[in-house]
Design a protein around this motif. Structure first.
Motif, PDB file in Angstrom:
ATOM      1  N   LEU A 210       0.835  -1.080   0.009  1.00 19.45           N
ATOM      2  CA  LEU A 210      -0.017   0.017  -0.094  1.00 19.45           C
ATOM      3  C   LEU A 210       0.971   1.281   0.046  1.00 19.45           C
ATOM      4  O   LEU A 210       2.094   1.065   0.276  1.00 19.45           O
ATOM      5  CB  LEU A 210      -0.832  -0.050   1.272  1.00 19.45           C
ATOM      6  N   PRO A 211       0.417   2.369  -0.147  1.00 18.25           N
ATOM      7  CA  PRO A 211       1.359   3.649  -0.294  1.00 18.25           C
ATOM      8  C   PRO A 211       2.074   3.601   1.032  1.00 18.25           C
ATOM      9  O   PRO A 211       1.522   3.115   2.106  1.00 18.25           O
ATOM     10  CB  PRO A 211       0.079   4.738  -0.256  1.00 18.25           C
ATOM     11  N   VAL A 212       3.178   4.295   0.876  1.00 17.64           N
ATOM     12  CA  VAL A 212       4.067   4.688   2.104  1.00 17.64           C
ATOM     13  C   VAL A 212       3.611   6.011   2.743  1.00 17.64           C
ATOM     14  O   VAL A 212       3.294   6.884   2.024  1.00 17.64           O
ATOM     15  CB  VAL A 212       5.751   5.122   1.527  1.00 17.64           C
ATOM     16  N   ALA A 213       3.827   6.120   4.094  1.00 15.81           N
ATOM     17  CA  ALA A 213       3.495   7.534   4.728  1.00 15.81           C
ATOM     18  C   ALA A 213       4.392   7.671   5.897  1.00 15.81           C
ATOM     19  O   ALA A 213       5.303   7.065   6.184  1.00 15.81           O
ATOM     20  CB  ALA A 213       1.931   7.184   5.396  1.00 15.81           C
ATOM     21  N   LYS A 214       4.231   8.997   6.424  1.00 12.71           N
ATOM     22  CA  LYS A 214       4.879   9.418   7.484  1.00 12.71           C
ATOM     23  C   LYS A 214       4.002  10.046   8.601  1.00 12.71           C
ATOM     24  O   LYS A 214       3.089  10.899   8.016  1.00 12.71           O
ATOM     25  CB  LYS A 214       6.119  10.418   6.947  1.00 12.71           C
ATOM     26  N   ASP A 215       4.017   9.733   9.603  1.00 14.36           N
ATOM     27  CA  ASP A 215       3.012  10.473  10.626  1.00 14.36           C
ATOM     28  C   ASP A 215       3.915  11.571  11.711  1.00 14.36           C
ATOM     29  O   ASP A 215       5.002  11.427  11.684  1.00 14.36           O
ATOM     30  CB  ASP A 215       2.163   9.564  11.339  1.00 14.36           C
ATOM     31  N   TYR A 216       3.172  12.394  12.208  1.00 12.86           N
ATOM     32  CA  TYR A 216       3.614  13.141  13.155  1.00 12.86           C
ATOM     33  C   TYR A 216       3.012  13.034  14.471  1.00 12.86           C
ATOM     34  O   TYR A 216       1.885  13.415  14.639  1.00 12.86           O
ATOM     35  CB  TYR A 216       3.448  14.672  12.456  1.00 12.86           C
ATOM     36  N   LYS A 217       3.748  12.535  15.429  1.00 15.83           N
ATOM     37  CA  LYS A 217       3.123  12.290  16.696  1.00 15.83           C
ATOM     38  C   LYS A 217       3.296  13.063  17.828  1.00 15.83           C
ATOM     39  O   LYS A 217       2.435  12.942  18.850  1.00 15.83           O
ATOM     40  CB  LYS A 217       3.884  10.903  17.394  1.00 15.83           C
ATOM     41  N   ARG A 218       4.335  14.092  17.841  1.00 17.95           N
ATOM     42  CA  ARG A 218       4.377  15.017  18.866  1.00 17.95           C
ATOM     43  C   ARG A 218       3.030  16.236  18.740  1.00 17.95           C
ATOM     44  O   ARG A 218       2.985  16.468  17.887  1.00 17.95           O
ATOM     45  CB  ARG A 218       5.693  15.777  18.934  1.00 17.95           C
ATOM     46  N   GLY A 229      -1.397  10.279  19.847  1.00 19.40           N
ATOM     47  CA  GLY A 229      -2.007   9.112  18.580  1.00 19.40           C
ATOM     48  C   GLY A 229      -1.469   9.238  17.296  1.00 19.40           C
ATOM     49  O   GLY A 229      -1.316   8.457  16.576  1.00 19.40           O
ATOM     50  N   GLY A 230      -1.240  10.881  16.984  1.00 21.37           N
ATOM     51  CA  GLY A 230      -0.809  11.272  15.755  1.00 21.37           C
ATOM     52  C   GLY A 230      -1.432  12.445  15.335  1.00 21.37           C
ATOM     53  O   GLY A 230      -2.581  12.618  15.633  1.00 21.37           O
ATOM     54  N   MET A 231      -0.777  13.517  14.950  1.00 17.85           N
ATOM     55  CA  MET A 231      -1.304  15.006  14.764  1.00 17.85           C
ATOM     56  C   MET A 231      -1.505  15.092  13.180  1.00 17.85           C
ATOM     57  O   MET A 231      -2.031  16.399  12.903  1.00 17.85           O
ATOM     58  CB  MET A 231      -0.216  15.804  15.381  1.00 17.85           C
ATOM     59  N   GLY A 232      -1.047  14.159  12.256  1.00 12.89           N
ATOM     60  CA  GLY A 232      -0.867  14.543  10.893  1.00 12.89           C
ATOM     61  C   GLY A 232      -0.065  13.595  10.351  1.00 12.89           C
ATOM     62  O   GLY A 232       0.586  12.724  10.892  1.00 12.89           O
ATOM     63  N   ALA A 233      -0.378  13.481   8.974  1.00 10.73           N
ATOM     64  CA  ALA A 233       0.348  12.503   8.204  1.00 10.73           C
ATOM     65  C   ALA A 233       0.573  12.988   6.895  1.00 10.73           C
ATOM     66  O   ALA A 233      -0.459  13.683   6.228  1.00 10.73           O
ATOM     67  CB  ALA A 233      -0.028  10.940   8.227  1.00 10.73           C
ATOM     68  N   ILE A 234       1.478  12.454   6.074  1.00 13.40           N
ATOM     69  CA  ILE A 234       1.590  12.705   4.533  1.00 13.40           C
ATOM     70  C   ILE A 234       1.829  11.377   3.862  1.00 13.40           C
ATOM     71  O   ILE A 234       2.492  10.561   4.350  1.00 13.40           O
ATOM     72  CB  ILE A 234       2.756  13.807   4.099  1.00 13.40           C
ATOM     73  N   SER A 235       1.303  11.343   2.671  1.00 12.25           N
ATOM     74  CA  SER A 235       2.057  10.157   1.762  1.00 12.25           C
ATOM     75  C   SER A 235       2.148  10.618   0.291  1.00 12.25           C
ATOM     76  O   SER A 235       0.884  11.391  -0.116  1.00 12.25           O
ATOM     77  CB  SER A 235       0.804   9.215   1.848  1.00 12.25           C
ATOM     78  N   GLN A 329      -0.681  11.765  -6.870  1.00 13.87           N
ATOM     79  CA  GLN A 329      -0.582  12.886  -6.197  1.00 13.87           C
ATOM     80  C   GLN A 329      -0.184  12.804  -4.493  1.00 13.87           C
ATOM     81  O   GLN A 329      -0.373  11.582  -3.969  1.00 13.87           O
ATOM     82  CB  GLN A 329      -1.865  13.626  -6.075  1.00 13.87           C
ATOM     83  N   SER A 330       0.274  13.890  -3.859  1.00  9.37           N
ATOM     84  CA  SER A 330       0.347  13.771  -2.593  1.00  9.37           C
ATOM     85  C   SER A 330      -0.735  13.814  -1.804  1.00  9.37           C
ATOM     86  O   SER A 330      -1.403  14.765  -1.920  1.00  9.37           O
ATOM     87  CB  SER A 330       1.461  14.973  -1.895  1.00  9.37           C
ATOM     88  N   ALA A 331      -1.087  13.339  -0.604  1.00 17.24           N
ATOM     89  CA  ALA A 331      -2.073  13.495   0.426  1.00 17.24           C
ATOM     90  C   ALA A 331      -1.422  13.895   1.714  1.00 17.24           C
ATOM     91  O   ALA A 331      -0.286  13.469   1.860  1.00 17.24           O
ATOM     92  CB  ALA A 331      -2.798  12.153   0.510  1.00 17.24           C
TER      93      ALA A 331
END
Ligand code: AMP
Ligand code: GLY
Length: 420
Positions: A210-218, A229-235, A329-331
Motif C-alpha cells: 500500500l502507499p508509504v506514509a509518515k506521521d507526526y506524533k508530537r 496518537g498522531g497529529m497528521g500524516a503525509i503520503s 498526487q501527494s495527500a
C-alpha cells in the motif's frame, strides 16, 4: 459478487476505511461498530463493544456479515481472528499469536533476530534482573531507549538522555508503572534518523504494498512536546525512493512474511511496519498488526482502485496478482484535536462543519451525534485530508479548509511535513 461488511473501530482510520469500502461495487451493506458521527454518513453504526466477541458474533450472524475488518489492535491482540476461526465470516487481521508482533516488543525483537531483520540491538529485563538492567544502562553512551514490553496506549516508550533518570524509570516500570505491560522492559539502542511507515496487505504467503506514509506524533510544532496518537500524516514520503523501497522489500517485508510462515503464524490482514532511515539503510522500529491512524487517512484516499479487491484477495489466494492503483498526487492530513490533548481535555463541544464544495475530506475521529448536533467525543476529533502536487500544497489546502470547521478549543499543527 457483493458482500456485507462490518468494520470494527471508531476513529479516523475506520472512517477512511468505511468511506472507501462504501464506494465499492462489491459492497452490499456496510456496518461499523461503534463508529462515530462521520461513519454514520457512509455506513450503519452498530452499538457494540469491540472486545465483546459474543455480541459481535450475534450481529455477524443476524446481518449475515461476510467480511469483518478489524481497525484497532485491541481485538486482534485479544484473539478475535481465532474466535471466528470456525465461522464463515472472514476476519481481516492476524491471529492472536501473530498479533504478538505488536503486543510484545520482546517477541518482535526475537522474531527479527531470528530472521535477520535489521532493527535496534536490544536487551530484555524483568524485576528479577534489575541489577543487570542498571549495569547495562551504565554502559550505554548516548540516549537510552526504554520500552514497556506490552501495549501501553502509546505511552510505553521513553527516550532519555540521563542515566540516573533512566535507572529510576526502569525500576518504576518494572514495579508496575504500566501494569503488566511493563513486567518486562526492553532497553534498546537509540537509532537516529527520519521515520516512515510501510503498509502491506498479506494473506500470510504473499503480499501487496500500500502507499508509504509518515506521521507526526508530537503535540507541538517542530516535533516538540508530548507524544500523541498522531497529529497528521503525509503520503508519499519524498525520501523513500525506489532504492530504499527495494531494500525495505528484500530485507524487511519478505523476511517478515517468511518468518510468519516458518513460525506458523496465521496472518490475513494488514502489517504496518514502523521504520527509520539511518544513513541510507532502513531499520524496523516496531511492527503493528493493523493500519495506522492517521496514516490511513492519507493512504486510503491515494488508492484509486477498489479496496475490496485487496480485502477479498487476502482470502482468495491471489493477493500478489491484485493490482493496486495509486494516485501519484501527494495527500496530507491534519488532525484537529481537543484543547489539552494528550493530557486531560473536555468532550461534548459542538462541532460546526461547513464543508460545502470543499476540496478536502473530513474524516471523523472522536465525534458523536446527539440530538442532531455533532459533538466532540475524544482527544483526536477530526482529520482533514487534501491532495496536492506535493505534500506542502496538500498541507496548505487542508489548512485553508480547516476554516470550515469550528469547535471550542480546536487545536492543530500547521507544520505537518516540516522536516522533509
Ligand atoms: P514505538 O512504540 O516502538 O513505535 O516507539 C514510539 C516512538 O519512539 C517511535 O515512533 C520512535 O519515534 C521512538 N523510538 C522507538 N524506538 C526507538 C529507537 N530504538 N531509537 C530511536 N527512537 C525510537
Ligand atoms: N500513527 C501511529 C499508529 O497508528 O500507531
Amino acid at each position: 459478487m457483493s458482500y456485507n461488511i462490518l468494520i470494527l473501530g471508531s476513529g479516523g482510520r475506520e472512517h477512511a476505511l468505511a468511506w472507501k469500502t462504501a464506494q465499492s461495487p462489491q459492497c452490499q451493506q456496510l456496518y461499523i461498530a461503534p463508529g462515530n458521527a462521520g461513519t454514520s454518513e457512509v455506513a450503519i453504526n452498530l452499538e457494540l463493544d469491540i472486545l465483546d466477541f459474543d455480541s459481535i458474533r450475534k450481529s455477524v450472524d443476524r446481518l449475515e456479515i461476510d467480511y469483518l475488518i478489524v481497525g484497532p489492535e485491541a481485538p486482534l491482540v485479544h484473539g478475535i481472528y481465532d474466535y471466528f476461526m470456525d465461522h464463515t465470516v472472514k476476519v481481516i487481521g492476524p491471529s492472536q499469536a501473530a498479533a504478538t508482533l505488536e503486543g510484545s516488543k520482546s517477541f518482535a525483537n526475537a522474531f527479527m533476530a531470528e530472521f535477520n531483520i535489521p532493527t535496534a540491538a536490544s536487551h530484555d529485563f524483568t524485576s528479577q534482573t534489575v541489577e543487570d538492567a542498571i549495569n547495562h544502562i551504565d554502559k550505554i553512551n548516548g540516549k537510552i531507549v526504554l520500552k514497556a514490553d506490552g501495549l501501553a496506549a502509546g505511552k510505553g516508550v521513553l527516550i532519555l538522555d540521563d542515566k540516573e533518570e533512566a535507572k529510576k524509570e526502569i525500576q518504576d516500570m518494572l514495579s508496575g508503572k504500566f501494569g503488566d505491560a511493563s513486567k518486562t522492559v526492553v532497553v534498546e539502542e537509540f537509532l537516529d534518523g527520519l521515520e516512515f511507515s510501510v503498509f502491506v496487505a498479506t494473506d500470510g504467503q504473499s503480499y501487496t504494498l500500500l502507499p508509504v506514509a509518515k506521521d507526526y506524533k508530537r503535540i507541538g510544532e517542530g516535533d516538540t512536546g508530548l507524544n500523541t496518537g498522531g497529529m497528521g500524516a503525509i503520503s508519499p514520503v519524498p525520501f523513500v525512493d525506489k532504492v530504499m523501497m527495494d531494500k525495505v522489500k528484500s530485507r524487511i517485508i519478505e523476511p517478515t512474511i517468511l518468518g510468519l510462515q516458518k513460525r506458523k503464524l496465521d496472518y490475513k490482514g494488514f502489517i504496518f511496519i514502523g521504520l527509520i532511515r539511518v544513513g541510507n539503510e532502513p531499520y524496523v522500529i516496531e511492527y503493528n498488526c493493523r493500519l495506522g491512524d492517521p496514516e490511513t487517512e492519507v493512504i486510503i484516499p491515494r488508492i484509486s482502485s477498489d479496496l475490496m479487491d485487496i480485502i477479498t484477495g487476502i482470502y482468495s489466494g491471489n493477493l500478489s496478482d491484485i493490482k493496486v492503483d495509486i494516485d501519484p498526487q501527494s495527500a496530507a492530513t491534519i488532525m484537529l484535536v481537543s484543547k489539552g490533548y494528550p493530557e486531560a481535555y473536555e468532550k461534548g463541544k459542538e462541532i460546526i462543519i461547513d464543508k460545502q464544495a470543499s476540496s478536502s475530506l473530513f474524516f471523523h475521529s472522536g465525534t458523536k451525534v446527539s440530538n442532531y448536533d455533532i459533538l466532540t467525543n475524544g482527544g483526536r476529533v477530526m482529520a482533514v485530508t487534501s491532495f496536492g502536487n506535493d505534500h506542502q500544497k496538500a498541507v496548505n489546502r487542508s489548512l485553508k479548509n480547516i476554516s470550515q470547521v469550528y469547535f471550542e478549543g480546536m487545536t492543530y499543527r500547521s507544520d505537518i511535513g516540516f522536516d522533509l
